[in-house]
Design a protein around this motif. Structure first.
Motif, PDB file in Angstrom:
ATOM      1  N   THR A  16      34.500  26.291   6.185  1.00 39.35           N
ATOM      2  CA  THR A  16      33.532  27.377   6.022  1.00 39.35           C
ATOM      3  C   THR A  16      33.176  27.524   4.553  1.00 39.35           C
ATOM      4  O   THR A  16      33.854  26.973   3.678  1.00 39.35           O
ATOM      5  N   HIS A  51      29.775  31.196  17.001  1.00 38.39           N
ATOM      6  CA  HIS A  51      30.446  30.008  16.470  1.00 38.39           C
ATOM      7  C   HIS A  51      30.187  29.808  14.980  1.00 38.39           C
ATOM      8  O   HIS A  51      30.790  28.926  14.369  1.00 38.39           O
ATOM      9  N   TYR A  54      32.946  33.346  10.501  1.00 37.54           N
ATOM     10  CA  TYR A  54      34.409  33.291  10.439  1.00 37.54           C
ATOM     11  C   TYR A  54      34.947  34.326   9.459  1.00 37.54           C
ATOM     12  O   TYR A  54      34.251  34.753   8.543  1.00 37.54           O
ATOM     13  N   ARG A  60      37.419  33.001  14.078  1.00 35.30           N
ATOM     14  CA  ARG A  60      36.057  33.450  14.359  1.00 35.30           C
ATOM     15  C   ARG A  60      35.984  34.976  14.368  1.00 35.30           C
ATOM     16  O   ARG A  60      36.903  35.641  14.812  1.00 35.30           O
ATOM     17  N   SER A  63      34.347  36.328  19.506  1.00 37.57           N
ATOM     18  CA  SER A  63      34.781  35.395  20.546  1.00 37.57           C
ATOM     19  C   SER A  63      33.613  35.148  21.494  1.00 37.57           C
ATOM     20  O   SER A  63      32.572  35.821  21.412  1.00 37.57           O
TER      21      SER A  63
END
Length: 103
Positions: A16, A51, A54, A60, A63
């Motif tokens: 990320t 998705h 984060y 994440r 969900s």
């Protein structure tokens, strides 16, 4: 000395980058690896956002079960668009699309 094991252990499970998204502030957005874009482009916009975002600990924010109640029902359309735009931007996909349009 760099070894394969030391390199692999230093790689995050999900890569990320920290960035700022208008409407959300500082967030961590997923960085695509080989084949990730092909998978995520098949998802709905809500699923893409789930998705894409984060927490600092690598988990994440949303969900799969949060897509409808949190992203679709609570998040504004502008914020959803900003998340998707930023996901594409940090992965170098937005510049490519804009450059293609200019050509």
């Amino acid at each position: 000395m760099l070894t394969k094991d030391s390199f692999m252990s230093s790689c995050p499970k999900v890569p990320t980058t920290k960035t700022k998204i208008e409407g959300l502030g500082d967030v961590f957005v997923v960085l695509f690896r080989e084949g990730d874009y092909d998978k995520i482009k098949e998802l709905s916009a809500g699923e893409q956002i789930a998705h894409a975002l984060y927490m600092e600990n690598g988990e994440r924010v949303f969900s799969d079960d949060d897509v409808q109640p949190c992203i679709i029902e609570k998040m504004t359309t502008v914020t959803r668009n900003n998340v998707i735009k930023k996901m594409l931007e940090v992965n170098g996909m937005l510049a490519t699309a804009e450059e293609t349009k200019k050509s």
